[in-house]
Structures are given as structure tokens and as C-alpha cells.
Design a protein around this motif. Structure first.
Motif, mmCIF file in Angstrom:
data_model
loop_
_atom_site.group_PDB
_atom_site.id
_atom_site.type_symbol
_atom_site.label_atom_id
_atom_site.label_comp_id
_atom_site.label_asym_id
_atom_site.label_seq_id
_atom_site.Cartn_x
_atom_site.Cartn_y
_atom_site.Cartn_z
ATOM 1 N N ASN A 124 0.949 -1.195 -0.065
ATOM 2 C CA ASN A 124 -0.106 -0.056 -0.018
ATOM 3 C C ASN A 124 0.993 1.166 -0.088
ATOM 4 O O ASN A 124 1.755 1.586 0.920
ATOM 5 N N PRO A 125 0.689 2.225 -0.845
ATOM 6 C CA PRO A 125 1.601 3.393 -1.051
ATOM 7 C C PRO A 125 1.813 4.216 0.073
ATOM 8 O O PRO A 125 2.543 4.738 0.331
ATOM 9 N N LEU A 126 0.501 4.336 0.697
ATOM 10 C CA LEU A 126 0.670 5.449 2.083
ATOM 11 C C LEU A 126 0.667 4.535 3.162
ATOM 12 O O LEU A 126 1.422 5.121 4.098
ATOM 13 N N TYR A 127 0.172 3.522 3.324
ATOM 14 C CA TYR A 127 -0.077 3.032 4.813
ATOM 15 C C TYR A 127 0.589 1.792 4.827
ATOM 16 O O TYR A 127 0.408 1.186 6.059
ATOM 17 N N GLY A 143 5.374 4.441 -5.392
ATOM 18 C CA GLY A 143 4.117 4.121 -5.407
ATOM 19 C C GLY A 143 3.710 2.665 -5.802
ATOM 20 O O GLY A 143 2.594 2.185 -5.458
ATOM 21 N N ALA A 146 0.559 1.226 -7.569
ATOM 22 C CA ALA A 146 -0.221 2.346 -8.038
ATOM 23 C C ALA A 146 0.505 2.947 -9.145
ATOM 24 O O ALA A 146 -0.171 3.984 -10.007
ATOM 25 N N ASP A 147 1.742 2.751 -9.324
ATOM 26 C CA ASP A 147 2.776 3.385 -10.112
ATOM 27 C C ASP A 147 3.198 2.689 -11.377
ATOM 28 O O ASP A 147 3.736 1.798 -11.129
ATOM 29 N N TRP A 228 -3.739 -10.231 -11.708
ATOM 30 C CA TRP A 228 -5.082 -10.272 -11.781
ATOM 31 C C TRP A 228 -5.572 -9.618 -10.629
ATOM 32 O O TRP A 228 -6.391 -8.643 -10.474
ATOM 33 N N TYR A 236 -2.732 1.309 -16.322
ATOM 34 C CA TYR A 236 -2.589 1.422 -17.789
ATOM 35 C C TYR A 236 -1.618 0.334 -18.503
ATOM 36 O O TYR A 236 -0.890 0.784 -18.988
ATOM 37 N N TYR A 237 -2.229 -0.677 -18.020
ATOM 38 C CA TYR A 237 -1.385 -1.806 -18.911
ATOM 39 C C TYR A 237 0.189 -2.224 -18.428
ATOM 40 O O TYR A 237 0.770 -3.002 -19.254
ATOM 41 N N TYR A 247 -7.065 -14.523 -21.393
ATOM 42 C CA TYR A 247 -8.172 -14.623 -20.580
ATOM 43 C C TYR A 247 -9.333 -13.788 -21.089
ATOM 44 O O TYR A 247 -10.481 -13.986 -21.359
ATOM 45 N N GLU A 248 -9.000 -12.412 -21.314
ATOM 46 C CA GLU A 248 -9.938 -11.244 -21.820
ATOM 47 C C GLU A 248 -10.425 -11.571 -23.032
ATOM 48 O O GLU A 248 -11.756 -11.513 -23.400
ATOM 49 N N ARG B 244 -4.011 9.652 -7.570
ATOM 50 C CA ARG B 244 -3.826 8.175 -7.444
ATOM 51 C C ARG B 244 -3.375 7.252 -6.589
ATOM 52 O O ARG B 244 -3.864 6.141 -6.003
ATOM 53 N N LEU B 245 -2.162 7.843 -5.871
ATOM 54 C CA LEU B 245 -1.769 6.969 -4.880
ATOM 55 C C LEU B 245 -2.523 6.884 -3.489
ATOM 56 O O LEU B 245 -2.967 6.007 -3.004
ATOM 57 N N ALA B 248 -5.386 4.688 -4.336
ATOM 58 C CA ALA B 248 -4.870 3.275 -4.399
ATOM 59 C C ALA B 248 -4.685 2.908 -3.011
ATOM 60 O O ALA B 248 -5.132 1.669 -2.662
ATOM 61 N N ALA B 249 -4.361 3.958 -2.127
ATOM 62 C CA ALA B 249 -4.023 3.503 -0.772
ATOM 63 C C ALA B 249 -5.530 3.132 0.060
ATOM 64 O O ALA B 249 -5.758 2.098 0.594
ATOM 65 N N GLU B 387 -10.524 4.196 -19.056
ATOM 66 C CA GLU B 387 -9.088 4.067 -18.852
ATOM 67 C C GLU B 387 -8.519 5.375 -19.186
ATOM 68 O O GLU B 387 -7.568 5.810 -18.348
ATOM 69 N N GLU B 390 -9.563 8.094 -16.478
ATOM 70 C CA GLU B 390 -8.843 8.036 -15.456
ATOM 71 C C GLU B 390 -7.533 8.600 -15.469
ATOM 72 O O GLU B 390 -6.943 9.152 -14.513
ATOM 73 N N ARG B 391 -6.675 8.382 -16.503
ATOM 74 C CA ARG B 391 -5.315 8.769 -16.638
ATOM 75 C C ARG B 391 -5.446 10.376 -16.579
ATOM 76 O O ARG B 391 -4.569 11.049 -16.110
#
Lengths: 295, 420
Positions: A124-127, A143, A146-147, A228, A236-237, A247-248, B244-245, B248-249, B387, B390-391
Motif C-alpha cells: 500500500n503506497p501510503l499505509y 507508489g 499504483a505507479d 489479476w 494503464y497496462y 483470458y480477456e 492516484r496514490l 490506491a491506498a 481508462e 482515469e489517466r
């Protein structure tokens, strides 16, 4: 007597062979046929020649997914095998060996979903505890998942802990090394490093190579569960892998033809990696006959 | 041998149970929503002892669609599935649902005139009502009354504007301990095409080029782009929504339930969960208006699989679920804004003792509701466009880049899509 024993062994293997044939080999062959058809499972399949393959080849998401998949295999696989070997070396003796063995094996015994949830928390980036630790050491706190830059290293970090099976194999192989050899080396004045380099590693080389091949193949597919659950292929991929593409294509877009073509691309990548490992093994002429190695 | 004998009564029991027709029914939603469907099934089975309903629950709506598509592909779909109108065309275009219009016409229990017309329209495919709509929800602003009171600002009115909304959001975004990180956010919203659509309409824009025959996304046109820009600015310029962070958190909906986000944009779907989990006083307000008022339809319906074995038994359940009795049960859970006018206007939905107190907002804004276009590939269009949105929302690209990328990346889905 010996022949009778062999026959009994084969008989025992029969249920597994049948299962593998029925559940893996047969569907794989059928998917190869399917790769030449356009098929959405709702209407009848239409023969399409190589259309699916050219669709896959020109799909930018497919190409991206191959790159991501390779990135998630090439670095973690050797690291994992190395980690398993080191852990086995440490857990071979000593008073804490039982504790150590349990600790190394535990992550592999946890269900993949629980393992993923634990890592969602750790990263978790913050916690998350990892970033708190980094912050307390005045280090940069990425991050992670998330990064886009850090998502792949984050995933690789999680994957590194799943070394249980490789660890057991290494441990068993280490116990096979005759104690006399090490003793003799020690008498000749070899230190710990020299023993490792000249006695243990040559002995374990075939096992390590085999593990490497197995790990690479496993990671190609295993990465799916973790990506997943941890990133869904994002951000973003950045962690969009080939299994997710397949799968998709199959289950979101019901494009079974294209999914089959991509699946055979995955098999091809797997085959290439195995061929590479096999070639290395041949080059090194590792102390086993070819027959033994294949087994 | 003795062990086998034990199995006989079990087998008999099983055989007896199988005599009743079993109708499978699949729903999605949070645990609090699931309880509503359990109650509905129990009430139906109490009245109809000759039919068994087997209820399957899939928590995430994305997994739900994949599961449903796979079930159809495998030839084993659930007899009845609850489905949003955006997702129906993908299945209807392949003829996987039994059109329910004729059943509705034959019914003694419910009639077309009992429903809000837009709900039936949103489930009409090739001139025929395909599924029976269960609700007429829309996007609203859930807000934490305690946080509004603490900040000393007025609660949102029925005719508040984008400027009012932004001013409130700014006043409610706080760094309480002064450490440079935001502890409380003014707004939480999912950056997606579905969420920005009403703002685009409010600004006189369009999400697709031609709503009657869409051929591409319309976000690049000026009024649409302005709305997208305003939406994106909430995060990138004003910082009233998590970055974003931070998202996500802890995601925005969790932050809202924890009481650290003051306003959260959601449909009626959130109500059962907030009733159960929010430890503060909350209510709802309509979306703020731009140049004009506009809202977005969120409607789910009961669809009957064309492959269902016992269609009459399944219809009896759908009919019951959409009778005043059935809709009342689900409405009481807070999950739905009933699609039956009579139930929507009743105390089951407008219950003054249950939150939100301003439930009427859902009904008052019905004349302003618009729907997304019906096209079989809408799911792919929406997820691909989202997508990019969101960016932009998290500042990776500009609003204009997002609009162009979204338009270009979804083009093939408009080509492939089947329209009613």
C-alpha cells in the motif's frame, strides 16, 4: 522382477497420464485447431485460416503483454531459484533449521488469493509497512502497484517469496551430496566459498537448471493470479500479461479463435525458454546422461 | 456396504427435491444488497411452494458479466439474470434473452403503464421489451451531514450549481494536522465515462456523436470537452478528490464510509451499505447543475435466458419480483428506486425513518434523466474510454488527450457494434 516393478509403476501413473491427456493435452490440441477459426461459442465456428494469428500479431496490446510477461519471468525466475538454493543451504543444518524451513515454505502453502491480499497491504503506497519502513529510513517511497514505473518491480517482489517447492528440491539435493566430499575438500584447505563453488554447485547444477526451467514455465502462467488480484493489469497496462490477454479475449470478448492463437504464442514462448535451458545444459555437459536429464 | 446404505435416504431426499422445478437466479452486488434478494426469494417461495429458486451471488459487477458471458458460451446460463441496461445489448444482439414484452402483455399482475416509461425504453431491443426493469436509479451526491455542519457550510440545495459544488468541495477538503497531506477530501468519484456523462449533458455536450445512431465518442467536441475538463480539474487543479496514490491506498467509497470524504457520487446502489456501515448522519442531493439539469439513468432488470428450461416458472418469479409486493421487499432494503410508479411513491421507498431523508430527489429528477446509447459493444467502449478518463483525472495526460485517445481507441467497437 524389475520389469514387473516397472509395469506396476506405469500402471500407477496411468490415472495421472489419463488425466493430463484428457484435461491438458487434448484441450491444448483442440485450441490449436480453434486458432484457425473465428469462434464466439454462440454461433458455429467459421474457418479463417491464419486470420487470428495476424490479428494477434498486429494487436499492440498483445505485443505489450508479451514484453510484460517476459519482464516478469526473466528477472524473477533466476532470483527465485537462487533464493531457494541459498535458503536450502542455510536450512541444511543448524539449530534453527526447522523454523527456517517452515518460514521459507509457508508463503508457498498460503492460498494465492490470501497471499495477494497480504501483498496489497504490504505494498500500500501510503499505509503499507514496506513504505513506512522505507520512510523511517529516509528512503524514497515508490507508489508500487499504483505507479506505472513501480508496478512490475512490486509484483516481482511479491513473486520472489514463492520459493517453497524449489527450496524443498534443493534441500533434498543438498542432502544427496556425500558428506565425505565436503570433508575431503575441507581437509584440503577449502573454505566455505570454495566448497560452495567447487563441490556443492557442480553437484546441484542439474537440479538448479531444471528448477530454472520449471520456474520460468510456472511464472509464465502463475503471474496471472497475482497480476489479476494485485493490479488487474494496470496501471494503464503496465502489468498486462499474456495470460490476461488470453483470458480477456476468450471470456470478456468471447473471441476464442484469437485467444487460442495467443495461447499458442504462449506455448511458443514457453518452448523457447525450455529450449534455451536445454541448450545450456547440453553445453555444460552436466554430469548426467541425456536420458536421465530428460526424466 | 453399510456406508452405501447410509447414502440411500440422502439420494431419496435429493430425488424428492428434484421434482420441483428449480429456477436459477443470478445477481451481483455488495453483501447488504444480497440480503434483499434473499428476502425476495424467501417471500416468493413462501407463496409458491411448487417452485425452487436457487440464488447465485457474484460480488463484483465486472466479474458478473464475465461469468454470465461464460455461462452462455458454455450453454449453461442462469434462467434469470439481473442486468444493467448498458450490458443487455451485448446479450440481446446474440439472441440470448427471451423477449419479455409478450409475457408482460399477458400478465394480470403488472402492466406497461405501471412502469416509468424510460425504464422500459432502456430495455427495449428491436422494438420489443427484452427484460423487466426493476429500478430507476440515477447518479446522486451522497454527503456526510456531520462534516458539512462541522465546516459550517450549507447543505446542498435542490438546484445547486457546479460552482456551489466546487465551493463546498474546497471548504470540505482539509489538512487537519497541518502535515502537508490531505486528511479529508471534499469529493470522491470514480473517473469513468459513466460518471462524467451527466456532466457532459449538463454542459450541452454529447458522449457520442449521434445518440440515435452512434458512430464514435463525442468527448472531443467543445461543450463535452469543457465538461470533461471541469471534472478532471476537481483532482488535478483543485485537489478536492484523492490523487492516484491516495485512491490506491484507500478508495473513495471506503473513505466516505469512514467519514474522511464529505461527498461521494454514487447511484442508489450505495444506500444499503451506507445504512449498515456509516457511523454518521448522511443524506443525498441531486447532481449539481451546469447550463442545464441532466441526470443519468441507472437501471437493472430481470432477464430471462432463451435457453431456460422452465420459462413459465421463471416468469412467475420475474412477475412476482416486479409486482408491488416484490418491488416493495427490495425497496425496503434501500437497494432500489422502484421502477413501478406506485411503489416508488409509496412509503416503502420514501420511508422518512430510513436514510436518506431526501430519497424524493431520485423521483424529482426523473424528467431530466438520459440514458447511454444502446449498442452491443457498449461495455468495451465504456471500459476503454474510462481508462483514458482515469489517466486524465490523475494528471497523466490532459483532458483533450484523453478525449482524443478515447475516441480513437473505441472506434472499432462502434464499427463492430450491433444497434437495436
Amino acid at each position: 522382477m524389475n520389469r514387473d516393478y516397472d509395469r506396476r509403476l506405469r500402471l500407477l501413473l496411468l490415472p495421472y497420464a489419463a488425466g493430463i491427456g484428457l484435461l491438458f493435452v487434448l484441450p491444448a490440441l483442440m485450441s490449436f485447431a480453434l486458432a484457425f477459426f473465428r469462434y464466439d461459442s454462440l454461433s458455429a465456428p467459421r474457418f479463417a485460416g491464419l486470420v487470428n494469428f495476424s490479428l494477434v500479431r498486429t494487436d499492440s496490446l498483445f505485443n505489450l503483454s508479451v514484453v510484460n510477461t517476459l519482464a516478469l519471468v526473466l528477472l524473477p525466475a533466476p532470483l527465485r531459484v537462487f533464493g531457494a538454493f541459498l535458503a536450502a543451504l542455510l536450512a541444511r543444518g543448524g539449530r534453527l533449521r526447522h523454523l527456517l524451513r517452515a518460514a521459507v515454505f509457508l508463503p508457498s502453502a498460503i492460498p494465492a488469493t490470501a497471499f495477494a491480499l497480504a501483498w496489497l497491504w504490504i505494498l500500500n503506497p501510503l499505509y503499507g509497512p514496506l513504505n513506512r519502513l522505507l520512510a523511517s529510513l529516509s528512503l524514497a517511497t515508490p507508489g508500487w502497484l499504483a505507479d506505472a514505473q513501480w508496478a512490475r518491480p512490486g509484483l516481482a517482489l511479491a513473486v520472489l517469496w514463492l520459493v517453497g517447492e524449489g527450496f524443498l528440491v534443493c534441500l533434498a539435493a543438498l542432502y544427496d551430496v556425500p558428506r565425505d566430499l565436503e570433508d575431503a575438500a575441507a581437509v584440503d584447505g577449502a573454505g566455505a566459498w570454495a566448497i560452495l563453488r567447487h563441490v556443492l554447485l557442480p553437484f546441484l547444477a542439474p537440479v538448479i537448471l531444471l528448477l530454472m526451467a520449471r520456474d520460468a514455465v510456472l511464472l509464465l502462467q502463475e503471474s496471472f493470479t497475482l497480476t489479476w488480484l494485485l493490479t488487474g493489469g494496470g496501471p494503464y497496462y503496465a502489468t498486462y500479461t499474456l495470460p490476461q490477454f488470453i483470458y480477456e479475449a476468450a471470456f470478456d470478448r468471447l473471441d476464442f479463435g484469437m485467444a487460442s492463437a495467443a495461447l499458442w504464442a504462449l506455448y511458443a514462448v514457453t518452448g523457447l525458454i525450455l529450449a534455451l535451458v536445454y541448450t545450456i545444459a547440453r553445453q555444460w555437459q552436466i554430469g548426467m546422461s541425456e536420458e536421465e536429464f530428460l526424466l | 456396504m453399510r456406508r452405501i446404505i447410509w447414502l440411500v435416504p440422502l439420494l431419496l431426499l435429493f430425488a424428492c427435491r428434484q421434482e420441483k422445478p428449480v429456477v436459477s437466479f443470478m445477481v451481483f452486488g455488495d453483501p447488504a444488497e444480497y440480503a434483499a434478494y434473499e428476502a425476495l426469494v424467501a417471500a416468493f417461495e413462501a407463496e409458491n411452494t411448487d417452485i425452487d429458486i436457487s440464488l447465485t451471488h457474484i460480488p463484483s459487477s465486472k466479474d458478473y458479466r464475465t461469468k454470465l458471458a461464460t455461462d452462455f458460451a458454455a450453454g449453461t446460463p442462469p434462467d434469470i439474470a439481473l442486468l444493467n441496461y448498458r450490458r443487455v445489448p451485448g446479450f440481446a444482439a446474440a439472441g440470448q434473452f427471451e423477449p419479455l414484452g409478450p409475457y408482460l402483455d399477458r400478465s394480470d399482475v403488472i402492466q406497461r403503464a405501471d412502469f416509468y416509461p424510460i425504464t422500459l425504453d432502456s430495455f427495449t431491443w428491436q422494438g420489443e421489451v427484452v427484460c423487466i426493469p426493476q429500478n430507476i436509479s440515477s447518479l446522486v451526491v451522497y454527503y456526510n451531514r456531520d462534516l458539512f455542519a462541522a465546516a459550517g457550510i450549507d447543505e446542498p440545495g435542490d438546484d445547486w450549481t457546479w460552482d456551489d459544488f466546487l465551493a463546498a468541495a474546497k471548504a470540505l477538503t482539509l489538512d487537519k494536522d497541518g502535515d502537508g497531506t490531505t486528511d479529508q477530501f471534499g469529493v470522491g468519484v470514480e473517473p469513468s465515462l459513466y460518471r462524467i456523462a451527466p456532466f457532459v449533458w449538463q454542459n450541452g455536450g454529447r458522449i457520442v456523436d449521434d445518440p440515435t445512431y452512434p458512430t464514435q465518442l463525442g468527448l472531443t467536441r467543445l461543450p463535452s470537452l469543457q465538461a470533461l475538463q471541469w471534472f478532471v480539474d476537481l483532482q488535478t487543479v483543485h485537489g478536492v478528490a484523492p490523487n492516484r496514490l491516495e485512491e490506491a491506498a484507500i478508495d473513495s467509497e471506503t473513505r466516505f464510509v469512514q467519514g474522511t470524504t464529505a461527498m461521494y457520487l454514487n447511484s442508489r446502489r450505495g444506500t444499503p451499505t451506507y445504512r449498515e456501515s456509516a457511523a454518521f448522519d448522511w443524506d443525498i442531493a441531486p447532481l449539481p447543475r451546469g447550463q442545464q439539469a441532466a441526470g443519468i439513468l441507472h437501471s437493472d432488470a430481470y432477464c430471462l435466458s432463451a435457453a431456460a428450461k422452465n420459462k413459465d416458472a421463471a416468469w412467475r418469479f420475474i412477475e412476482f419480483a416486479n409486482s408491488p409486493t416484490g418491488q416493495t421487499i427490495v425497496a425496503r432494503s434501500g437497494r432500489t428506486v422502484p421502477s413501478l410508479i406506485a411503489v416508488a411513491e409509496s412509503e416503502a421507498f420514501l420511508d422518512p425513518a430510513a436514510r436518506p431523508a431526501r430519497s424524493r430527489v431520485f423521483l424529482d429528477t426523473i424528467p431530466d434523466l438520459q440514458m447511454v446509447p444502446l449498442i452491443s459493444t457498449w461495455e468495451e467502449i465504456e471500459s476503454t474510454a474510462s481508462e483514458e478518463i482515469e489517466r486524465a483525472f490523475f494528471g497523466d495526460i490532459t483532458a483533450e488527450e484523453a478525449a482524443i485517445l478515447a475516441r480513437d481507441r473505441t472506434e472499432e467497437y462502434f464499427t463492430l457494434g450491433v444497434r437495436p
